[in-house]
Motif scaffolding. Structure first.
Motif, mmCIF file in Angstrom:
data_model
loop_
_atom_site.group_PDB
_atom_site.id
_atom_site.type_symbol
_atom_site.label_atom_id
_atom_site.label_comp_id
_atom_site.label_asym_id
_atom_site.label_seq_id
_atom_site.Cartn_x
_atom_site.Cartn_y
_atom_site.Cartn_z
ATOM 1 N N ILE A 12 0.810 -1.067 -0.122
ATOM 2 C CA ILE A 12 -0.124 -0.128 -0.132
ATOM 3 C C ILE A 12 0.829 1.264 -0.098
ATOM 4 O O ILE A 12 0.519 2.199 -0.713
ATOM 5 C CB ILE A 12 -1.079 -0.152 1.356
ATOM 6 C CG1 ILE A 12 -1.602 -1.277 1.179
ATOM 7 C CG2 ILE A 12 -1.779 1.268 1.487
ATOM 8 C CD1 ILE A 12 -2.781 -1.574 2.449
ATOM 9 N N ALA A 13 1.879 1.242 0.827
ATOM 10 C CA ALA A 13 2.751 2.308 0.787
ATOM 11 C C ALA A 13 3.615 2.608 -0.323
ATOM 12 O O ALA A 13 3.627 3.665 -0.884
ATOM 13 C CB ALA A 13 3.661 2.270 2.039
ATOM 14 N N LEU A 14 4.172 1.389 -0.807
ATOM 15 C CA LEU A 14 4.680 1.424 -2.228
ATOM 16 C C LEU A 14 3.659 1.970 -3.364
ATOM 17 O O LEU A 14 4.250 2.798 -4.367
ATOM 18 C CB LEU A 14 5.066 -0.004 -2.749
ATOM 19 C CG LEU A 14 6.094 -0.284 -3.940
ATOM 20 C CD1 LEU A 14 7.210 0.745 -3.546
ATOM 21 C CD2 LEU A 14 6.303 -1.763 -3.948
ATOM 22 N N GLU A 15 2.580 1.624 -3.330
ATOM 23 C CA GLU A 15 1.766 2.094 -4.402
ATOM 24 C C GLU A 15 1.454 3.731 -4.291
ATOM 25 O O GLU A 15 1.260 4.702 -5.307
ATOM 26 C CB GLU A 15 0.144 1.724 -4.322
ATOM 27 C CG GLU A 15 0.363 0.311 -4.861
ATOM 28 C CD GLU A 15 0.270 0.405 -6.475
ATOM 29 O OE1 GLU A 15 -0.320 1.324 -7.144
ATOM 30 O OE2 GLU A 15 1.242 -0.383 -7.038
ATOM 31 N N LEU B 265 15.165 2.419 -6.579
ATOM 32 C CA LEU B 265 14.625 1.661 -5.376
ATOM 33 C C LEU B 265 13.075 1.383 -5.343
ATOM 34 O O LEU B 265 12.701 0.438 -5.104
ATOM 35 C CB LEU B 265 14.860 2.560 -4.098
ATOM 36 C CG LEU B 265 16.310 2.597 -3.673
ATOM 37 C CD1 LEU B 265 16.419 3.697 -2.316
ATOM 38 C CD2 LEU B 265 16.920 1.199 -3.328
ATOM 39 N N LEU B 266 12.325 2.283 -5.908
ATOM 40 C CA LEU B 266 10.925 1.886 -6.027
ATOM 41 C C LEU B 266 10.838 0.647 -7.041
ATOM 42 O O LEU B 266 10.061 -0.032 -6.832
ATOM 43 C CB LEU B 266 10.114 3.133 -6.480
ATOM 44 C CG LEU B 266 9.763 4.218 -5.507
ATOM 45 C CD1 LEU B 266 9.166 5.550 -6.056
ATOM 46 C CD2 LEU B 266 8.813 3.707 -4.419
ATOM 47 N N GLY B 267 11.391 1.134 -8.101
ATOM 48 C CA GLY B 267 11.373 -0.347 -9.138
ATOM 49 C C GLY B 267 11.857 -1.238 -8.648
ATOM 50 O O GLY B 267 11.057 -2.434 -8.859
ATOM 51 N N GLN C 87 5.584 -4.665 -13.660
ATOM 52 C CA GLN C 87 6.842 -5.120 -14.194
ATOM 53 C C GLN C 87 7.166 -4.366 -15.479
ATOM 54 O O GLN C 87 5.992 -4.419 -16.301
ATOM 55 C CB GLN C 87 7.209 -6.462 -14.268
ATOM 56 C CG GLN C 87 7.167 -7.288 -12.981
ATOM 57 C CD GLN C 87 7.314 -8.982 -13.403
ATOM 58 O OE1 GLN C 87 7.325 -9.209 -14.450
ATOM 59 N NE2 GLN C 87 7.337 -9.482 -12.367
ATOM 60 N N LYS C 88 8.182 -3.513 -15.663
ATOM 61 C CA LYS C 88 8.410 -3.231 -16.929
ATOM 62 C C LYS C 88 8.555 -3.992 -18.219
ATOM 63 O O LYS C 88 9.125 -4.864 -18.046
ATOM 64 C CB LYS C 88 9.697 -2.371 -16.869
ATOM 65 C CG LYS C 88 9.884 -0.956 -16.108
ATOM 66 C CD LYS C 88 10.873 -0.164 -16.148
ATOM 67 C CE LYS C 88 10.857 1.077 -15.578
ATOM 68 N NZ LYS C 88 11.823 2.163 -15.805
ATOM 69 N N THR C 89 7.750 -3.587 -18.926
ATOM 70 C CA THR C 89 8.180 -4.350 -20.462
ATOM 71 C C THR C 89 8.439 -3.655 -21.295
ATOM 72 O O THR C 89 8.166 -2.430 -21.558
ATOM 73 C CB THR C 89 6.418 -4.943 -20.891
ATOM 74 O OG1 THR C 89 5.691 -3.704 -20.945
ATOM 75 C CG2 THR C 89 5.781 -5.708 -19.976
#
Length: 71
Positions: free
Chosen positions: A20-23, A52-54, A64-66
């Motif tokens: 939740i905090a990450l979002e 760091l967030l990634g 995830q990055k595409t």
């Protein structure tokens, strides 16, 4: 009776709140990036925070990055 350790329960509580905090942090970062513009050079602190967030998103199963392909 056996006493339960509070260490395990504290960690599990943090792991519940972590996504939740990450979002919330990710939304704030995206809003900042939208204001700043596409070609503005980031400061070292901003690059470190984005890294760091990634990493945290990948570890917690977030987005995830595409990579886009040209062909």
């Amino acid at each position: 009776m056996k006493k339960t350790s509070s260490r395990g329960s504290k960690f599990s509580k943090w792991m519940v709140y972590a996504p939740i905090a990450l979002e919330v942090i990710s939304l704030a970062r995206r809003r900042q990036q939208a204001k700043r513009g596409k070609y503005t050079k980031l400061r070292k602190r901003d690059r470190a925070l984005d890294f760091l967030l990634g990493q945290a998103e990948r570890r917690l199963g977030g987005k995830q990055k595409t990579r886009r392909r040209w062909f």
